[in-house]
Enzyme design. Structure first.
Site, PDB file in Angstrom:
ATOM      1  N   GLY A  31     -28.592 -61.014 -47.592  1.00  0.00           N
ATOM      2  CA  GLY A  31     -28.761 -61.029 -49.037  1.00  0.00           C
ATOM      3  C   GLY A  31     -29.719 -59.986 -49.565  1.00  0.00           C
ATOM      4  O   GLY A  31     -30.072 -59.038 -48.877  1.00  0.00           O
ATOM      5  N   HIS A  37     -25.259 -52.386 -48.454  1.00  0.00           N
ATOM      6  CA  HIS A  37     -24.387 -53.549 -48.237  1.00  0.00           C
ATOM      7  C   HIS A  37     -23.059 -53.382 -48.981  1.00  0.00           C
ATOM      8  O   HIS A  37     -21.986 -53.690 -48.454  1.00  0.00           O
ATOM      9  CB  HIS A  37     -25.054 -54.828 -48.745  1.00  0.00           C
ATOM     10  CG  HIS A  37     -26.339 -55.173 -48.071  1.00  0.00           C
ATOM     11  ND1 HIS A  37     -27.541 -55.202 -48.736  1.00  0.00           N
ATOM     12  CD2 HIS A  37     -26.609 -55.518 -46.787  1.00  0.00           C
ATOM     13  CE1 HIS A  37     -28.493 -55.557 -47.893  1.00  0.00           C
ATOM     14  NE2 HIS A  37     -27.964 -55.752 -46.707  1.00  0.00           N
ATOM     15  N   GLY A 147     -24.030 -51.576 -40.896  1.00  0.00           N
ATOM     16  CA  GLY A 147     -24.603 -50.286 -41.244  1.00  0.00           C
ATOM     17  C   GLY A 147     -25.389 -49.716 -40.079  1.00  0.00           C
ATOM     18  O   GLY A 147     -26.060 -50.444 -39.342  1.00  0.00           O
ATOM     19  N   LEU A 148     -25.327 -48.399 -39.922  1.00  0.00           N
ATOM     20  CA  LEU A 148     -26.024 -47.750 -38.825  1.00  0.00           C
ATOM     21  C   LEU A 148     -27.511 -47.569 -39.094  1.00  0.00           C
ATOM     22  O   LEU A 148     -28.219 -47.037 -38.244  1.00  0.00           O
ATOM     23  CB  LEU A 148     -25.372 -46.404 -38.505  1.00  0.00           C
ATOM     24  CG  LEU A 148     -24.099 -46.502 -37.656  1.00  0.00           C
ATOM     25  CD1 LEU A 148     -23.418 -45.148 -37.548  1.00  0.00           C
ATOM     26  CD2 LEU A 148     -24.418 -47.056 -36.270  1.00  0.00           C
ATOM     27  N   LYS A 149     -27.999 -48.001 -40.258  1.00  0.00           N
ATOM     28  CA  LYS A 149     -29.456 -47.967 -40.453  1.00  0.00           C
ATOM     29  C   LYS A 149     -30.123 -48.814 -39.377  1.00  0.00           C
ATOM     30  O   LYS A 149     -31.160 -48.446 -38.846  1.00  0.00           O
ATOM     31  CB  LYS A 149     -29.857 -48.458 -41.836  1.00  0.00           C
ATOM     32  CG  LYS A 149     -31.378 -48.344 -42.084  1.00  0.00           C
ATOM     33  CD  LYS A 149     -31.749 -48.745 -43.486  1.00  0.00           C
ATOM     34  CE  LYS A 149     -31.765 -50.254 -43.638  1.00  0.00           C
ATOM     35  NZ  LYS A 149     -32.920 -50.859 -42.900  1.00  0.00           N
ATOM     36  N   GLN A 153     -29.074 -52.971 -33.820  1.00  0.00           N
ATOM     37  CA  GLN A 153     -28.267 -54.163 -34.072  1.00  0.00           C
ATOM     38  C   GLN A 153     -26.794 -53.871 -33.821  1.00  0.00           C
ATOM     39  O   GLN A 153     -26.089 -54.677 -33.198  1.00  0.00           O
ATOM     40  CB  GLN A 153     -28.465 -54.655 -35.501  1.00  0.00           C
ATOM     41  CG  GLN A 153     -27.562 -55.820 -35.869  1.00  0.00           C
ATOM     42  CD  GLN A 153     -27.862 -56.383 -37.238  1.00  0.00           C
ATOM     43  OE1 GLN A 153     -28.648 -57.296 -37.381  1.00  0.00           O
ATOM     44  NE2 GLN A 153     -27.238 -55.819 -38.259  1.00  0.00           N
ATOM     45  N   LYS A 184     -31.663 -46.741 -47.829  1.00  0.00           N
ATOM     46  CA  LYS A 184     -31.707 -47.904 -48.714  1.00  0.00           C
ATOM     47  C   LYS A 184     -31.995 -49.153 -47.888  1.00  0.00           C
ATOM     48  O   LYS A 184     -31.408 -49.361 -46.827  1.00  0.00           O
ATOM     49  CB  LYS A 184     -30.392 -48.053 -49.470  1.00  0.00           C
ATOM     50  CG  LYS A 184     -30.216 -47.015 -50.577  1.00  0.00           C
ATOM     51  CD  LYS A 184     -28.944 -47.239 -51.355  1.00  0.00           C
ATOM     52  CE  LYS A 184     -28.756 -46.217 -52.465  1.00  0.00           C
ATOM     53  NZ  LYS A 184     -29.606 -46.452 -53.618  1.00  0.00           N
ATOM     54  N   SER A 186     -33.637 -53.461 -48.335  1.00  0.00           N
ATOM     55  CA  SER A 186     -34.197 -54.536 -49.160  1.00  0.00           C
ATOM     56  C   SER A 186     -35.720 -54.492 -49.157  1.00  0.00           C
ATOM     57  O   SER A 186     -36.364 -54.984 -50.089  1.00  0.00           O
ATOM     58  CB  SER A 186     -33.727 -55.900 -48.630  1.00  0.00           C
ATOM     59  OG  SER A 186     -32.322 -55.968 -48.589  1.00  0.00           O
ATOM     60  N   ARG A 187     -36.302 -53.906 -48.125  1.00  0.00           N
ATOM     61  CA  ARG A 187     -37.762 -53.878 -48.004  1.00  0.00           C
ATOM     62  C   ARG A 187     -38.414 -52.766 -48.822  1.00  0.00           C
ATOM     63  O   ARG A 187     -39.634 -52.736 -48.954  1.00  0.00           O
ATOM     64  CB  ARG A 187     -38.152 -53.756 -46.531  1.00  0.00           C
ATOM     65  CG  ARG A 187     -37.811 -55.005 -45.728  1.00  0.00           C
ATOM     66  CD  ARG A 187     -38.122 -54.843 -44.247  1.00  0.00           C
ATOM     67  NE  ARG A 187     -37.960 -56.107 -43.538  1.00  0.00           N
ATOM     68  CZ  ARG A 187     -36.815 -56.572 -43.073  1.00  0.00           C
ATOM     69  NH1 ARG A 187     -35.707 -55.884 -43.275  1.00  0.00           N
ATOM     70  NH2 ARG A 187     -36.760 -57.725 -42.437  1.00  0.00           N
TER      71      ARG A 187
END
Length: 286
Positions: A31, A37, A147-149, A153, A184, A186-187
């Site tokens: 989220g 996203h 996403g590859l950011k 993961q 980009k 969320s943090r």
């Protein structure tokens, strides 16, 4: 867009889609959606009949000192953005629905987790792999989008799909960036005004390292020193700056094949990660 909160509701809907022969693209998130996203949703929408997005702040992937309760949440905003981007189903389960009492089984990731973010976040990727195994069983996606950011993961998910013979295509999507190059995240909202000015230096440092490799440098230590020298000019504290084979995430004495140059930098209230994946063989052929 359908909004579901219970696993049984989702199972029934997925069974209907599968009986109709529809392809399903899955975008798992925690989220507080941003353009990165939404790019995943847009790509999934082009490549599948149905797009399922999940929003679930997964408690099992938060380690000691990581504040699960403080993770940003805005479901109303996220639902609007998800629908605009092309999601057909938004699944927002509760922790009690995803983890019904004490767990009988959890996934333990054996490889690709002892370096980069995994080195300082013990158990994090076990939590990621466990919840994704649950989601994959619920959604039964044709394709899953990451996403590859967070390339580590993606590497862990690649191993999960391979080792458990999951009939899922992993679609890894390039990092979405601000105009100044900052990945980009969320943090990013936690950065002070001064830190926001400095943060793009992370990607600039990685670009400089990648340019060295393009120019023929094959010593990992030389490339890493170039990256750290640049980032040290900011107020951020380097957690790591490392180079590995990708997606195996194994060390290399001499750079060859596909590699990942990655770093994590801690600012006052935000830990930012970024990376560049370089296919050296492809560069040498071109």
């Amino acid at each position: 867009m359908k909004q579901l909160t219970e696993t049984q509701q989702l199972k029934e809907l997925i069974a209907q889609y599968r009986s109709e022969g529809r392809t399903i693209g899955f975008v798992p998130t925690m989220g507080f959606l941003h353009e990165g996203h939404l790019t995943l949703v847009e790509k999934a929408s082009k490549e599948n009949d149905i797009v399922v997005m999940s929003i679930f702040v997964n408690p099992t992937q938060f380690g000691p000192g990581e504040d699960y309760e403080a993770y940003p949440r805005d479901l109303k905003r996220d639902a609007r953005l998800a629908e605009q981007a092309g999601a057909d189903v938004l699944f927002t389960p509760s922790p009690s629905d995803m983890y019904k009492g004490e767990q009988n089984v959890a996934v333990q990731v054996k490889r690709r987790t002892d370096v980069l973010c995994g080195a300082s976040r013990v158990g994090h990727f076990d939590g990621v792999a466990t919840v994704l195994t649950k989601f994959f069983n619920l959604v039964k996606p044709t394709r899953a989008y990451f996403g590859l950011k967070d390339a580590q993961q993606a590497a862990v998910v690649d191993g999960l799909i391979e080792d458990f013979f999951m009939d899922i295509e992993l679609v890894a999507v390039d990092t979405v960036r601000e105009e100044d190059g900052l990945a980009k995240s969320s943090r990013n909202v936690y950065l002070t005004e001064q830190e926001r000015k400095e943060a793009p230096m992370i990607y600039k440092a990685l670009q400089q390292g990648a340019e060295l490799i393009r120019d023929g440098e094959r010593n990992p230590e030389t490339v890493i020193k170039t990256v750290t020298d640049i980032i040290e000019n900011t107020s951020g504290v380097i957690d790591y700056a490392e180079l590995y084979a990708y997606p195996e995430l194994t060390p290399l004495k001499t750079l060859n094949g596909k590699v990942i140059l990655a770093c994590a930098v801690q600012f006052s209230k935000a830990r930012l990660i970024d990376n560049i994946i370089i296919d050296i063989d492809e560069w040498e052929r071109s």
